[in-house]
Design a protein around this motif. Structure first.
Motif, PDB file in Angstrom:
ATOM      1  N   MET A  51     132.169  29.146 -22.768  1.00 65.60           N
ATOM      2  CA  MET A  51     132.517  29.980 -23.920  1.00 65.60           C
ATOM      3  C   MET A  51     132.145  29.314 -25.237  1.00 65.60           C
ATOM      4  SD  MET A  51     133.497  32.892 -22.899  1.00 65.60           S
ATOM      5  CE  MET A  51     132.121  32.650 -21.768  1.00 65.60           C
ATOM      6  N   VAL A  52     132.269  27.999 -25.297  1.00 67.13           N
ATOM      7  CA  VAL A  52     131.811  27.278 -26.489  1.00 67.13           C
ATOM      8  C   VAL A  52     130.306  27.491 -26.671  1.00 67.13           C
ATOM      9  CG1 VAL A  52     131.433  24.989 -27.484  1.00 67.13           C
ATOM     10  CG2 VAL A  52     133.640  25.548 -26.468  1.00 67.13           C
ATOM     11  N   CYS A  53     129.572  27.404 -25.569  1.00 66.12           N
ATOM     12  CA  CYS A  53     128.120  27.617 -25.626  1.00 66.12           C
ATOM     13  C   CYS A  53     127.787  29.029 -26.080  1.00 66.12           C
ATOM     14  CB  CYS A  53     127.496  27.356 -24.253  1.00 66.12           C
ATOM     15  SG  CYS A  53     127.484  25.624 -23.764  1.00 66.12           S
ATOM     16  N   LEU A  54     128.507  30.020 -25.567  1.00 69.25           N
ATOM     17  CA  LEU A  54     128.226  31.409 -25.922  1.00 69.25           C
ATOM     18  C   LEU A  54     128.518  31.667 -27.393  1.00 69.25           C
ATOM     19  CD1 LEU A  54     128.979  34.465 -23.718  1.00 69.25           C
ATOM     20  CD2 LEU A  54     129.524  34.555 -26.136  1.00 69.25           C
ATOM     21  N   ILE A  55     129.658  31.201 -27.873  1.00 71.34           N
ATOM     22  CA  ILE A  55     130.015  31.400 -29.277  1.00 71.34           C
ATOM     23  C   ILE A  55     129.074  30.624 -30.187  1.00 71.34           C
ATOM     24  CG2 ILE A  55     131.820  31.046 -31.008  1.00 71.34           C
ATOM     25  CD1 ILE A  55     132.389  33.318 -29.031  1.00 71.34           C
ATOM     26  N   ALA A  89     127.438  40.243 -39.912  1.00 73.29           N
ATOM     27  CA  ALA A  89     126.359  40.163 -38.925  1.00 73.29           C
ATOM     28  C   ALA A  89     126.635  39.064 -37.902  1.00 73.29           C
ATOM     29  CB  ALA A  89     125.023  39.908 -39.632  1.00 73.29           C
ATOM     30  N   VAL A  90     127.061  37.891 -38.364  1.00 72.11           N
ATOM     31  CA  VAL A  90     127.340  36.768 -37.456  1.00 72.11           C
ATOM     32  C   VAL A  90     128.470  37.119 -36.490  1.00 72.11           C
ATOM     33  CG1 VAL A  90     128.230  34.399 -37.336  1.00 72.11           C
ATOM     34  CG2 VAL A  90     126.481  34.990 -39.017  1.00 72.11           C
ATOM     35  N   LEU A  91     129.558  37.648 -37.031  1.00 67.16           N
ATOM     36  CA  LEU A  91     130.697  38.016 -36.183  1.00 67.16           C
ATOM     37  C   LEU A  91     130.348  39.168 -35.258  1.00 67.16           C
ATOM     38  CD1 LEU A  91     133.670  37.780 -38.743  1.00 67.16           C
ATOM     39  CD2 LEU A  91     133.029  36.135 -36.976  1.00 67.16           C
ATOM     40  N   GLY A  92     129.584  40.132 -35.778  1.00 63.82           N
ATOM     41  CA  GLY A  92     129.229  41.304 -34.972  1.00 63.82           C
ATOM     42  C   GLY A  92     128.315  40.955 -33.812  1.00 63.82           C
ATOM     43  N   ILE A  93     127.287  40.146 -34.065  1.00 65.61           N
ATOM     44  CA  ILE A  93     126.365  39.743 -32.996  1.00 65.61           C
ATOM     45  C   ILE A  93     127.102  38.953 -31.925  1.00 65.61           C
ATOM     46  CG2 ILE A  93     124.365  38.286 -32.462  1.00 65.61           C
ATOM     47  CD1 ILE A  93     123.293  39.028 -35.267  1.00 65.61           C
ATOM     48  N   THR A  94     127.962  38.037 -32.350  1.00 66.76           N
ATOM     49  CA  THR A  94     128.730  37.235 -31.386  1.00 66.76           C
ATOM     50  C   THR A  94     129.663  38.111 -30.568  1.00 66.76           C
ATOM     51  OG1 THR A  94     128.677  35.376 -32.932  1.00 66.76           O
ATOM     52  CG2 THR A  94     130.269  35.252 -31.132  1.00 66.76           C
ATOM     53  N   TYR A  95     130.287  39.084 -31.215  1.00 67.38           N
ATOM     54  CA  TYR A  95     131.195  39.998 -30.511  1.00 67.38           C
ATOM     55  C   TYR A  95     130.444  40.797 -29.450  1.00 67.38           C
ATOM     56  CZ  TYR A  95     134.435  43.850 -29.686  1.00 67.38           C
ATOM     57  OH  TYR A  95     135.248  44.783 -29.099  1.00 67.38           O
ATOM     58  N   VAL A  96     129.256  41.277 -29.789  1.00 66.53           N
ATOM     59  CA  VAL A  96     128.470  42.065 -28.828  1.00 66.53           C
ATOM     60  C   VAL A  96     128.067  41.207 -27.631  1.00 66.53           C
ATOM     61  CG1 VAL A  96     126.269  43.264 -28.480  1.00 66.53           C
ATOM     62  CG2 VAL A  96     127.636  43.719 -30.527  1.00 66.53           C
ATOM     63  N   VAL A  97     127.621  39.969 -27.895  1.00 67.59           N
ATOM     64  CA  VAL A  97     127.243  39.065 -26.804  1.00 67.59           C
ATOM     65  C   VAL A  97     128.435  38.787 -25.893  1.00 67.59           C
ATOM     66  CG1 VAL A  97     126.467  36.728 -26.249  1.00 67.59           C
ATOM     67  CG2 VAL A  97     125.369  37.988 -28.109  1.00 67.59           C
ATOM     68  N   LEU A 131     139.579  32.105 -22.705  1.00 67.10           N
ATOM     69  CA  LEU A 131     139.027  31.104 -23.619  1.00 67.10           C
ATOM     70  C   LEU A 131     137.923  31.674 -24.501  1.00 67.10           C
ATOM     71  CD1 LEU A 131     139.020  28.112 -21.112  1.00 67.10           C
ATOM     72  CD2 LEU A 131     140.563  28.447 -23.058  1.00 67.10           C
ATOM     73  N   GLY A 132     137.268  32.750 -24.047  1.00 66.38           N
ATOM     74  CA  GLY A 132     136.255  33.403 -24.877  1.00 66.38           C
ATOM     75  C   GLY A 132     136.875  34.000 -26.126  1.00 66.38           C
ATOM     76  N   ILE A 133     138.019  34.655 -25.951  1.00 66.56           N
ATOM     77  CA  ILE A 133     138.736  35.200 -27.108  1.00 66.56           C
ATOM     78  C   ILE A 133     139.163  34.064 -28.035  1.00 66.56           C
ATOM     79  CG2 ILE A 133     140.807  36.462 -27.827  1.00 66.56           C
ATOM     80  CD1 ILE A 133     140.626  37.983 -25.150  1.00 66.56           C
ATOM     81  N   ALA A 134     139.613  32.969 -27.428  1.00 65.88           N
ATOM     82  CA  ALA A 134     140.042  31.814 -28.223  1.00 65.88           C
ATOM     83  C   ALA A 134     138.882  31.233 -29.032  1.00 65.88           C
ATOM     84  CB  ALA A 134     140.627  30.746 -27.300  1.00 65.88           C
ATOM     85  N   GLN A 135     137.724  31.094 -28.406  1.00 66.47           N
ATOM     86  CA  GLN A 135     136.577  30.522 -29.104  1.00 66.47           C
ATOM     87  C   GLN A 135     136.038  31.454 -30.186  1.00 66.47           C
ATOM     88  OE1 GLN A 135     135.546  27.475 -28.992  1.00 66.47           O
ATOM     89  NE2 GLN A 135     136.944  26.888 -27.350  1.00 66.47           N
ATOM     90  N   TYR A 136     136.166  32.764 -29.983  1.00 70.12           N
ATOM     91  CA  TYR A 136     135.761  33.713 -31.028  1.00 70.12           C
ATOM     92  C   TYR A 136     136.650  33.521 -32.257  1.00 70.12           C
ATOM     93  CZ  TYR A 136     134.242  38.050 -33.238  1.00 70.12           C
ATOM     94  OH  TYR A 136     133.717  38.979 -34.108  1.00 70.12           O
ATOM     95  N   THR A 137     137.931  33.274 -32.008  1.00 72.36           N
ATOM     96  CA  THR A 137     138.853  32.981 -33.103  1.00 72.36           C
ATOM     97  C   THR A 137     138.431  31.711 -33.833  1.00 72.36           C
ATOM     98  OG1 THR A 137     140.661  33.985 -31.844  1.00 72.36           O
ATOM     99  CG2 THR A 137     141.278  32.585 -33.687  1.00 72.36           C
ATOM    100  N   ARG A 138     137.936  30.739 -33.089  1.00 68.80           N
ATOM    101  CA  ARG A 138     137.482  29.487 -33.706  1.00 68.80           C
ATOM    102  C   ARG A 138     136.236  29.704 -34.560  1.00 68.80           C
ATOM    103  NH1 ARG A 138     138.107  23.933 -30.801  1.00 68.80           N
ATOM    104  NH2 ARG A 138     138.959  23.500 -32.868  1.00 68.80           N
ATOM    105  N   LEU A 139     135.408  30.682 -34.223  1.00 66.99           N
ATOM    106  CA  LEU A 139     134.254  31.013 -35.066  1.00 66.99           C
ATOM    107  C   LEU A 139     134.738  31.524 -36.418  1.00 66.99           C
ATOM    108  CD1 LEU A 139     131.224  31.428 -35.512  1.00 66.99           C
ATOM    109  CD2 LEU A 139     131.442  33.664 -34.407  1.00 66.99           C
ATOM    110  N   ILE A 140     135.750  32.373 -36.398  1.00 65.34           N
ATOM    111  CA  ILE A 140     136.335  32.858 -37.649  1.00 65.34           C
ATOM    112  C   ILE A 140     136.912  31.682 -38.439  1.00 65.34           C
ATOM    113  CG2 ILE A 140     138.079  34.385 -38.662  1.00 65.34           C
ATOM    114  CD1 ILE A 140     137.836  36.123 -36.143  1.00 65.34           C
ATOM    115  N   SER A 141     137.562  30.768 -37.717  1.00 62.81           N
ATOM    116  CA  SER A 141     138.117  29.575 -38.370  1.00 62.81           C
ATOM    117  C   SER A 141     137.016  28.738 -39.015  1.00 62.81           C
ATOM    118  CB  SER A 141     138.881  28.729 -37.348  1.00 62.81           C
ATOM    119  OG  SER A 141     140.019  29.401 -36.866  1.00 62.81           O
ATOM    120  N   ALA A 142     135.860  28.634 -38.354  1.00 61.37           N
ATOM    121  CA  ALA A 142     134.744  27.852 -38.901  1.00 61.37           C
ATOM    122  C   ALA A 142     134.261  28.444 -40.223  1.00 61.37           C
ATOM    123  CB  ALA A 142     133.603  27.798 -37.892  1.00 61.37           C
ATOM    124  N   ILE A 143     134.229  29.771 -40.300  1.00 60.42           N
ATOM    125  CA  ILE A 143     133.818  30.435 -41.540  1.00 60.42           C
ATOM    126  C   ILE A 143     134.838  30.174 -42.639  1.00 60.42           C
ATOM    127  CG2 ILE A 143     133.412  32.690 -42.604  1.00 60.42           C
ATOM    128  CD1 ILE A 143     132.360  33.607 -39.832  1.00 60.42           C
TER     129      ILE A 143
END
Length: 501
Positions: A51-55, A89-97, A131-143
């Protein structure tokens, strides 16, 4: 940022980071006690890595594209729209993947009956969902972290991470019969807490996110053009991250967890020094390259030297004392002495790569500071191809040692390619850096000799006290060596007005 304020802030960040890393390590220790290097722990670690790799397909764009844009962004309606459109765009593309992965996995495991029973594959997929949902949250945190860093709120970022790590650790240690799924949910919720705290901490109206879709704006299109090569490089790089985990599984049960335990220890040094320094110095480096190339080159060398003055002795001491550290942290419950030996082997090779990682990261950040994302991507592709070939061939010739050696090989090649291109672009020379690094290595070897002597002579019959004594002796000896051999350099690095941070 004034020089004194910079070092005060950095000192606080180092302390907070150390506390966060210790708590995270203790959390991993608690999980190791519960699950050892079992199939359950392998499934958890593989799912988290996947999931880290995917995000991270889009994640690196936050540091390499978003921060340089923020550094030159004007506080007006047009630039805010560009910023928010890019984040959308960043959040949307990641969400679709992420959605496509979950849909495909659900059809495979449950639509075709592949999920019958609770096999390693089924458990891994279930954990990737959590963990995928968790890592998506971490992407938001990174922003949000990028916003706060541009406002100089580095301490707030670490405080949010501290609260997050502490909550999950408390829950795990007070739940004696915790399941691996419950542990994943607990850690995932802690990331949600961290993200929420960061959002509430961002009070700058310039960086308030609102979904925007200004796809036709020239600045947005330019950001996406810069993002494409970074994303391509990231996709291929994630292959080199996930491939060792896949290969490790073929070597038998427990090797995935072994790598993760070793990485957990290494990440303390990596986060403590490398990530903190780069995150704080990157905006300064970007501004320097925008103003004066000669000054930027000088700062680049000093940033590299200053970082490795801390990193090289730390990894030297870690190699000397890692056996004791691993025993203290993990060797209990389902974690056996044989597990300690394997983790120790991984730890040595991962440690050796860190000084090269420091140089690589600063060299690549120099390209990003100049708006050049293509050169790092080109070099990364070359390194990744070589690394994949090495992993595949090495797995059949030298076995699991190929996995241990691949990060070191990749880091060395990356440094060589990055230096080659920066020398052509801005005339960068590394003679002074090499000279200073030779002194650092010499001082570190003297420190190691003193630790080795202490280990032969001093035994208090308490492993923790022995370890603290060895570390104390190493710190004192290395500090004296630096005062004798690099005092002028350290003074210049900290106080020279020309390089005032």
């Amino acid at each position: 940022m004034k020089r004194i304020k910079f070092y005060q802030t950095f000192s606080v960040i180092i302390i907070l980071t150390m506390v966060v890393q210790v708590i995270s390590l203790l959390r991993t220790t608690a999980l190791a006690t519960h699950f050892g290097i079992s199939n359950e722990m392998d499934a958890f670690n593989f799912a988290n890595t996947a999931m880290v790799c995917l995000i991270n397909i889009m994640g690196p764009s936050v540091a390499t594209v978003l921060i340089p844009f923020l550094a030159k962004m004007k506080n007006n309606h047009e630039h805010r729209n560009v910023l928010n459109s890019y984040i959308t765009a960043v959040l949307g593309i990641t969400y679709v993947v992420l959605l496509l992965y979950f849909l495909g996995g659900s059809i495979y495991f449950y639509g075709f009956g592949q999920g019958d029973g609770f096999s390693f594959q089924t458990l891994t997929f279930l954990l990737t969902f959590i963990l995928g949902i968790a890592q998506y949250t971490r992407l938001i945190s990174a922003i949000q972290t990028a916003f706060l860093q541009m406002d100089g709120k580095f301490v707030v970022v670490k405080l949010a991470a501290l609260v997050s790590a502490l909550l999950s650790y408390i829950y795990i240690i007070f739940t004696p019969d915790i399941s691996i799924i419950e542990a994943a949910i607990c850690i995932g919720l802690s990331y949600v807490v961290e993200c929420t705290l960061l959002i509430f901490s961002n009070r700058n109206e310039q960086y308030k996110y609102q979904a925007k879709f200004k796809w036709k704006h020239p600045e947005f299109r330019n950001l996406m053009k810069l993002t494409l090569p970074v994303t391509l490089s990231s996709v291929i790089y994630q292959v080199t991250v996930i491939l060792p985990n896949i290969l490790a599984r073929f070597f038998g049960e427990g090797y995935i967890s072994t790598m993760v335990y070793a990485n957990q220890i290494i990440s303390i040094m990596q986060t403590l020094i490398i990530i903190n320094l780069i995150s704080m110095l990157y905006p300064t480096l970007t501004r320097s390259f925008n103003k004066n190339i000669a000054e930027a080159k000088e700062k680049l060398i000093y940033f590299i030297n200053g970082s490795n003055i801390l990193v090289i002795p730390m990894i030297s001491g870690m190699i000397m004392l890692s056996g004791i550290v691993i025993k203290l942290l993990f060797e209990r419950g389902n974690f056996t002495h044989e597990s300690t030996i394997i983790v120790w082997q991984f730890l040595i090779f991962l440690s050796l790569a860190l000084p090269f990682v420091v140089v690589r990261e600063f060299l690549f950040k120099a390209f990003y500071s100049m708006g050049d994302t293509k050169t790092p991507v080109k070099n990364s592709l070359i390194v990744i191809v070589i690394q994949i070939i090495f992993l595949v061939i090495g797995s059949f010739t030298i076995g699991v040692y190929a996995i241990m050696l691949s990060p070191l090989l990749a880091a060395i090649i990356s440094v060589a390619l990055g230096y080659r291109d920066l020398r052509k672009t801005i005339g960068l020379t590394l003679r002074s850096m090499v000279r200073q690094h030779m002194i650092i290595i010499m001082n570190s070897l003297i420190m190691c000799a003193s630790i080795w002597g202490a280990m032969k002579l001093i035994h208090i019959n308490n492993m923790l006290i022995d370890l603290l004594i060895y570390i104390g002796i190493g710190v004192i000896v290395y500090g004296l060596c630096v005062l004798l051999t690099q005092r002028k350099y350290i003074y210049y690095f900290l106080n020279n007005n020309k390089n005032n941070l």
